[in-house]
Design a protein around this motif. Sequence first.
Motif, mmCIF file in Angstrom:
data_model
loop_
_atom_site.group_PDB
_atom_site.id
_atom_site.type_symbol
_atom_site.label_atom_id
_atom_site.label_comp_id
_atom_site.label_asym_id
_atom_site.label_seq_id
_atom_site.Cartn_x
_atom_site.Cartn_y
_atom_site.Cartn_z
ATOM 1 N N LYS A 1 -13.272 3.976 4.476
ATOM 2 C CA LYS A 1 -12.916 3.718 3.028
ATOM 3 C C LYS A 1 -11.571 4.299 2.725
ATOM 4 O O LYS A 1 -10.929 3.796 1.995
ATOM 5 C CB LYS A 1 -14.104 4.486 2.233
ATOM 6 C CG LYS A 1 -15.249 3.729 2.074
ATOM 7 C CD LYS A 1 -16.219 4.425 1.102
ATOM 8 C CE LYS A 1 -17.616 3.967 1.104
ATOM 9 N NZ LYS A 1 -18.605 4.691 0.448
ATOM 10 N N LYS A 2 -11.312 5.543 3.673
ATOM 11 C CA LYS A 2 -9.923 6.057 3.432
ATOM 12 C C LYS A 2 -8.991 5.286 3.917
ATOM 13 O O LYS A 2 -7.837 5.122 3.444
ATOM 14 C CB LYS A 2 -9.932 7.537 4.170
ATOM 15 C CG LYS A 2 -10.883 8.549 3.594
ATOM 16 C CD LYS A 2 -10.953 9.798 4.260
ATOM 17 C CE LYS A 2 -11.868 10.796 3.557
ATOM 18 N NZ LYS A 2 -12.147 12.123 4.474
ATOM 19 N N SER A 3 -9.054 4.542 5.196
ATOM 20 C CA SER A 3 -8.286 3.736 5.866
ATOM 21 C C SER A 3 -8.487 2.338 6.013
ATOM 22 O O SER A 3 -8.643 2.032 7.312
ATOM 23 C CB SER A 3 -7.864 4.591 7.254
ATOM 24 O OG SER A 3 -8.945 4.372 7.890
ATOM 25 N N THR B 1 -7.700 -1.315 6.209
ATOM 26 C CA THR B 1 -6.217 -1.930 6.959
ATOM 27 C C THR B 1 -6.042 -3.368 6.751
ATOM 28 O O THR B 1 -7.194 -4.156 6.534
ATOM 29 C CB THR B 1 -6.288 -1.612 8.628
ATOM 30 O OG1 THR B 1 -7.208 -2.151 9.069
ATOM 31 C CG2 THR B 1 -6.207 -0.018 8.812
ATOM 32 N N ASN C 1 -2.384 0.643 6.414
ATOM 33 C CA ASN C 1 -3.318 1.063 5.575
ATOM 34 C C ASN C 1 -2.884 0.225 3.925
ATOM 35 O O ASN C 1 -1.866 0.160 3.809
ATOM 36 C CB ASN C 1 -3.236 2.384 5.479
ATOM 37 C CG ASN C 1 -3.841 3.256 6.407
ATOM 38 O OD1 ASN C 1 -4.608 2.770 7.173
ATOM 39 N ND2 ASN C 1 -3.512 4.643 6.511
ATOM 40 N N LEU C 2 -4.219 -0.130 3.244
ATOM 41 C CA LEU C 2 -3.637 -0.745 2.022
ATOM 42 C C LEU C 2 -3.119 0.010 1.069
ATOM 43 O O LEU C 2 -2.130 -0.220 0.273
ATOM 44 C CB LEU C 2 -5.021 -1.175 1.615
ATOM 45 C CG LEU C 2 -5.928 -2.246 2.347
ATOM 46 C CD1 LEU C 2 -7.171 -2.635 1.692
ATOM 47 C CD2 LEU C 2 -4.979 -3.619 2.675
ATOM 48 N N SER C 3 -3.475 1.562 1.312
ATOM 49 C CA SER C 3 -2.891 2.481 0.206
ATOM 50 C C SER C 3 -1.196 2.504 0.474
ATOM 51 O O SER C 3 -0.505 2.510 -0.330
ATOM 52 C CB SER C 3 -3.549 3.683 0.414
ATOM 53 O OG SER C 3 -3.398 4.267 1.555
ATOM 54 N N SER C 4 -0.952 2.709 1.757
ATOM 55 C CA SER C 4 0.432 2.636 2.074
ATOM 56 C C SER C 4 1.257 1.284 1.839
ATOM 57 O O SER C 4 2.573 1.448 1.211
ATOM 58 C CB SER C 4 0.726 3.045 3.672
ATOM 59 O OG SER C 4 0.351 2.032 4.391
ATOM 60 N N SER D 1 0.349 -0.588 -0.753
ATOM 61 C CA SER D 1 0.513 -0.861 -2.174
ATOM 62 C C SER D 1 1.528 0.069 -2.535
ATOM 63 O O SER D 1 2.271 -0.086 -3.788
ATOM 64 C CB SER D 1 -0.851 -0.486 -2.864
ATOM 65 O OG SER D 1 -1.063 0.980 -2.644
ATOM 66 N N GLU D 2 1.880 1.336 -2.092
ATOM 67 C CA GLU D 2 3.056 2.097 -2.677
ATOM 68 C C GLU D 2 4.426 1.315 -2.215
ATOM 69 O O GLU D 2 5.110 1.596 -2.674
ATOM 70 C CB GLU D 2 2.810 3.351 -1.702
ATOM 71 C CG GLU D 2 1.601 4.035 -2.135
ATOM 72 C CD GLU D 2 1.374 5.362 -1.299
ATOM 73 O OE1 GLU D 2 2.323 5.903 -0.477
ATOM 74 O OE2 GLU D 2 0.458 6.118 -1.744
ATOM 75 N N THR E 1 5.319 -2.102 -2.316
ATOM 76 C CA THR E 1 5.537 -3.454 -2.520
ATOM 77 C C THR E 1 7.066 -3.900 -2.942
ATOM 78 O O THR E 1 7.228 -5.024 -2.627
ATOM 79 C CB THR E 1 4.695 -3.641 -3.795
ATOM 80 O OG1 THR E 1 5.067 -2.879 -5.168
ATOM 81 C CG2 THR E 1 2.889 -3.684 -3.564
#
Length: 172
Positions: free
Chosen positions: A74-76, A78, A121-124, A126-127, A129
Motif C-alpha cells: 500500500k505504501k509503495s 509501483t 512508486n506511484l506517489s513519486s 504523481s509528484e 507529472t
Amino acid sequence: MHIPPYYKKTSWQRFFAGVFIGGILAFAVFLFMYGTLMEQRIEENVRLQSELSTLEDNYEILNKDKEELNEQQKKSITVQSIEINFVNEKKLLSEHKLDRLSVYKLRDMVRKQLPDIIGQNLSSLSENTSLIYSSIENRSYKVDDSTYEVKIERLVIAPTFKVSLKIDFVKN
C-alpha cells in the motif's frame, strides 16, 4: 421361605468359585482393554492438540507477514506497465496523413521517452507529472520523412500507466 444350603456341596462351591474368579478375570481384562484404548485416545488427543497449536502459530505468523506485506505494498505501489493511446489515430489514418507503421514507430519513440517509469512508486510519479509532460511534449518525433508532435490529453497514474496523446502533424 428357606434358602437351600448349596454352599455346603463341593460342586456348587466350585461353580461359585469359578463365577467369582471369572468375574475378577473379566473385570481385569475389561480394565486392561479400557486403559489401553484410553491411553491411545489420550496420546492421539495430545498429538492433535500439539499439531493444532503449531498450525495456529504458523497461521498467526503467516497472517502477520501477509498484513505487513500488504502495508508495504500500500505504501509503495509501483508502475507495472505503460499503455500509450493516440486520441486522433483513426482520424489521421483515414485522412492518410499517417500509416499504421508510423503509429507503431511513434508509440515506440514515446515509450522510449519513459523508460524509467516502470518500477517507480506511484506517489513519486504523481509528484513529478510536470517532468513527464515536458519529456513527452517538448520533443518533435521524426518518423520516416514526417515530423510529429504530441500533446498529452489525459494521463492516468496507476499500476498500468496510461497516456492518451494527440498527434499533431508538423509541416516540413
